[in-house]
Design a protein around this motif. Structure first.
Motif, PDB file in Angstrom:
ATOM      1  N   MET A  31       0.827  -1.194   0.000  1.00 28.02           N
ATOM      2  CA  MET A  31       0.000   0.000   0.000  1.00 28.02           C
ATOM      3  C   MET A  31       0.869   1.255   0.000  1.00 28.02           C
ATOM      4  N   ALA A  32       1.937   1.233   0.776  1.00 28.93           N
ATOM      5  CA  ALA A  32       2.829   2.398   0.817  1.00 28.93           C
ATOM      6  C   ALA A  32       3.450   2.650  -0.555  1.00 28.93           C
ATOM      7  N   SER A  33       3.803   1.581  -1.271  1.00 30.30           N
ATOM      8  CA  SER A  33       4.389   1.755  -2.606  1.00 30.30           C
ATOM      9  C   SER A  33       3.369   2.352  -3.571  1.00 30.30           C
ATOM     10  N   TYR A  34       2.119   1.919  -3.454  1.00 32.50           N
ATOM     11  CA  TYR A  34       1.071   2.479  -4.306  1.00 32.50           C
ATOM     12  C   TYR A  34       0.829   3.941  -3.969  1.00 32.50           C
ATOM     13  N   HIS A  35       0.744   4.253  -2.689  1.00 31.01           N
ATOM     14  CA  HIS A  35       0.506   5.634  -2.273  1.00 31.01           C
ATOM     15  C   HIS A  35       1.652   6.551  -2.692  1.00 31.01           C
ATOM     16  N   PHE A  36       2.877   6.039  -2.654  1.00 31.78           N
ATOM     17  CA  PHE A  36       4.015   6.857  -3.079  1.00 31.78           C
ATOM     18  C   PHE A  36       3.907   7.183  -4.570  1.00 31.78           C
ATOM     19  N   THR A  37       3.492   6.191  -5.364  1.00 34.95           N
ATOM     20  CA  THR A  37       3.294   6.439  -6.792  1.00 34.95           C
ATOM     21  C   THR A  37       2.158   7.427  -7.012  1.00 34.95           C
ATOM     22  N   TRP A  38       1.078   7.280  -6.209  1.00 34.97           N
ATOM     23  CA  TRP A  38      -0.038   8.226  -6.300  1.00 34.97           C
ATOM     24  C   TRP A  38       0.431   9.632  -5.954  1.00 34.97           C
ATOM     25  N   ASP A  39       1.279   9.764  -4.963  1.00 34.75           N
ATOM     26  CA  ASP A  39       1.806  11.075  -4.571  1.00 34.75           C
ATOM     27  C   ASP A  39       2.608  11.694  -5.715  1.00 34.75           C
ATOM     28  N   LEU A  40       3.412  10.883  -6.374  1.00 29.50           N
ATOM     29  CA  LEU A  40       4.188  11.389  -7.511  1.00 29.50           C
ATOM     30  C   LEU A  40       3.254  11.882  -8.616  1.00 29.50           C
ATOM     31  N   GLU A  41       2.179  11.136  -8.850  1.00 28.70           N
ATOM     32  CA  GLU A  41       1.195  11.566  -9.847  1.00 28.70           C
ATOM     33  C   GLU A  41       0.506  12.852  -9.414  1.00 28.70           C
ATOM     34  N   PHE A  42       0.147  12.941  -8.141  1.00 33.75           N
ATOM     35  CA  PHE A  42      -0.558  14.111  -7.611  1.00 33.75           C
ATOM     36  C   PHE A  42       0.273  15.381  -7.785  1.00 33.75           C
ATOM     37  N   PHE A  43       1.589  15.258  -7.634  1.00 39.03           N
ATOM     38  CA  PHE A  43       2.460  16.426  -7.768  1.00 39.03           C
ATOM     39  C   PHE A  43       2.974  16.620  -9.195  1.00 39.03           C
ATOM     40  N   GLY A  44       2.511  15.790 -10.128  1.00 40.05           N
ATOM     41  CA  GLY A  44       2.826  16.000 -11.535  1.00 40.05           C
ATOM     42  C   GLY A  44       4.099  15.348 -12.029  1.00 40.05           C
ATOM     43  N   TYR A  45       4.677  14.413 -11.256  1.00 37.75           N
ATOM     44  CA  TYR A  45       5.913  13.768 -11.680  1.00 37.75           C
ATOM     45  C   TYR A  45       5.663  12.562 -12.586  1.00 37.75           C
ATOM     46  N   THR A  46       4.432  12.116 -12.673  1.00 37.90           N
ATOM     47  CA  THR A  46       4.080  11.043 -13.608  1.00 37.90           C
ATOM     48  C   THR A  46       2.877  11.504 -14.418  1.00 37.90           C
ATOM     49  N   ASP A  47       2.549  10.762 -15.446  1.00 38.91           N
ATOM     50  CA  ASP A  47       1.404  11.112 -16.276  1.00 38.91           C
ATOM     51  C   ASP A  47       0.112  11.007 -15.468  1.00 38.91           C
ATOM     52  N   PRO A  48      -0.838  11.918 -15.709  1.00 40.13           N
ATOM     53  CA  PRO A  48      -2.120  11.838 -14.999  1.00 40.13           C
ATOM     54  C   PRO A  48      -2.857  10.543 -15.337  1.00 40.13           C
ATOM     55  N   GLY A  49      -3.505   9.983 -14.342  1.00 41.46           N
ATOM     56  CA  GLY A  49      -4.252   8.754 -14.540  1.00 41.46           C
ATOM     57  C   GLY A  49      -3.421   7.488 -14.435  1.00 41.46           C
ATOM     58  N   LEU A  50      -2.130   7.619 -14.099  1.00 36.87           N
ATOM     59  CA  LEU A  50      -1.260   6.446 -14.036  1.00 36.87           C
ATOM     60  C   LEU A  50      -1.795   5.389 -13.082  1.00 36.87           C
ATOM     61  N   THR A  51      -2.187   5.807 -11.870  1.00 34.96           N
ATOM     62  CA  THR A  51      -2.605   4.831 -10.852  1.00 34.96           C
ATOM     63  C   THR A  51      -4.083   4.469 -10.945  1.00 34.96           C
ATOM     64  N   ALA A  52      -4.797   5.069 -11.899  1.00 35.65           N
ATOM     65  CA  ALA A  52      -6.237   4.824 -11.997  1.00 35.65           C
ATOM     66  C   ALA A  52      -6.603   3.766 -13.022  1.00 35.65           C
ATOM     67  N   PHE A  53      -5.638   3.353 -13.841  1.00 35.80           N
ATOM     68  CA  PHE A  53      -5.941   2.412 -14.909  1.00 35.80           C
ATOM     69  C   PHE A  53      -4.901   1.300 -14.962  1.00 35.80           C
ATOM     70  N   GLY A  54      -5.242   0.252 -15.695  1.00 33.82           N
ATOM     71  CA  GLY A  54      -4.284  -0.810 -15.968  1.00 33.82           C
ATOM     72  C   GLY A  54      -3.823  -1.563 -14.737  1.00 33.82           C
ATOM     73  N   TRP A  55      -2.533  -1.938 -14.765  1.00 33.50           N
ATOM     74  CA  TRP A  55      -1.982  -2.766 -13.697  1.00 33.50           C
ATOM     75  C   TRP A  55      -1.964  -2.060 -12.360  1.00 33.50           C
ATOM     76  N   TRP A  56      -1.802  -0.738 -12.359  1.00 33.41           N
ATOM     77  CA  TRP A  56      -1.805  -0.019 -11.087  1.00 33.41           C
ATOM     78  C   TRP A  56      -3.178  -0.104 -10.427  1.00 33.41           C
ATOM     79  N   LYS A  57      -4.226  -0.051 -11.216  1.00 33.93           N
ATOM     80  CA  LYS A  57      -5.584  -0.185 -10.673  1.00 33.93           C
ATOM     81  C   LYS A  57      -5.791  -1.584 -10.101  1.00 33.93           C
ATOM     82  N   ILE A  58      -5.324  -2.593 -10.833  1.00 33.06           N
ATOM     83  CA  ILE A  58      -5.434  -3.971 -10.344  1.00 33.06           C
ATOM     84  C   ILE A  58      -4.622  -4.135  -9.060  1.00 33.06           C
TER      85      ILE A  58
END
Length: 332
Positions: A31-58
């Motif tokens: 969960m911490a690894s997922y939240h860290f990736t979500w944080d990176l997305e929230f601050f614009g360091y990854t593409d928007p929607g990264l954690t909402a689709f595909g393998w990250w969603k699963i």
């Protein structure tokens, strides 16, 4: 003359199953690894929607399912023989209180996506409802679990679209929230945990698991697993704080709403169609939404029935246009 009374055996408390703590610890690290990736997305360091689709969603759904499954297992192990009301209410108050605190904090920090019914809310409610299943046959509990999990696929009611009823999970809309874990379908994972724990207890598997003695490698995971609520409450503020500090030194590149829309649309579309189709389709959607000055309504999560119907019609129109364009292109 002395009278020798027979020795009465004293019931021994159930041995704590270390394997469950280890599994819970692994889930918390995931969960911490997922939240860290979500944080990176929230601050614009990854593409928007990264954690909402595909393998990250699963990945996110597997983590949540594991947590709730273990809630059911722990509920049966703690109260399957007899409900220990003092311990139950103490734990319930801790989880429910933490859930309320998270709602208040996120309402202030991120009002557009605040957590009104996240995983802690679900754990609190599911723990309470789960008590009714502790004495039921395991197969019946599994059958109810299957119905709860399947319900959102087949049952959606506009009458439940009111925000006060979103916690049920059967509304016709998908509310915006940074952590949305409604009763349906997620209570099904808790019921599955209760049923599996009951089967494990009657089959002797519980006793075998209790006798497992992992090596020292497991100590950190056991520690985290036994302090799961504290870990949950602490890890995300710590992670998001670290990303925020980093952003003050090396801020992410700011993208326009149009670019963000295209990236999110492309990622979502590619779950079902190829990249060429999605590029054309998303361009059609963006062009139409901008022409109608409706892009802001989309970003503001307009959930009114007329706008949702309009988006559905627009998606159908752009799909048809893109299919025609690709057909024509393929025949040339």
């Amino acid at each position: 003359m002395s009278i020798h009374m027979p020795t009465v055996p004293v019931p021994q408390p159930s041995k704590r199953i270390v394997a469950i703590d280890i599994l819970r610890g692994i889930a918390l690290i995931a969960m911490a690894s997922y939240h860290f990736t979500w944080d990176l997305e929230f601050f614009g360091y990854t593409d928007p929607g990264l954690t909402a689709f595909g393998w990250w969603k699963i990945y996110a759904r597997c983590i949540a399912s594991t947590f709730l499954f273990l809630v059911g297992v722990s509920l049966y192990l703690a109260h399957g023989r007899q409900i220990r009301w003092n311990g139950f209410w103490r734990r319930f108050a801790m989880v429910a209180g933490a859930a309320v605190a998270i709602s208040v904090v996120t309402r202030i920090a991120t009002p557009d996506g605040f957590i009104f019914f996240g995983i802690l809310h679900e754990i609190a409610l599911a723990s309470l409802l789960g008590l009714a299943f502790l004495r039921l046959p395991a197969l019946l509990t599994l059958a109810v679990a299957a119905l709860v999990i399947a319900a959102p696929v087949y049952l959606r009611f506009e009458a439940l679209d009111h925000p006060w009823l979103w916690w049920i999970g059967l509304s016709a809309i998908n509310p915006r929230s940074n952590d949305y874990v409604p009763l349906f379908p997620w209570f099904g994972a808790v019921l599955t945990g209760i049923a599996v724990a009951k089967i494990a207890s009657t089959s002797g598997m519980r006793a075998r698991l209790a006798n497992l003695a992992p090596g020292g490698w497991s100590n950190p995971l056991v520690f985290i697993g036994r302090h799961s609520l504290a870990f949950y409450l602490i890890h995300q503020p710590l992670l998001i704080g670290c990303v925020w500090l980093f952003s003050q030194v090396m801020p992410a590149q700011v993208e326009t709403p149009q670019v963000n829309f295209l990236k999110t649309c492309q990622r979502s579309c590619e779950q079902m169609r190829n990249a060429t189709f999605c590029s054309s389709y998303c361009g059609c959607m963006l062009e139409t939404l901008e022409g109608e000055a409706a892009l802001d309504r989309l970003f503001n999560n307009d959930q009114t029935a007329d706008f949702r119907a309009h988006l559905s019609d627009l998606a159908a129109t752009c799909t048809a246009k893109t299919d025609d364009k690709m057909t024509e292109g393929g025949t040339q």
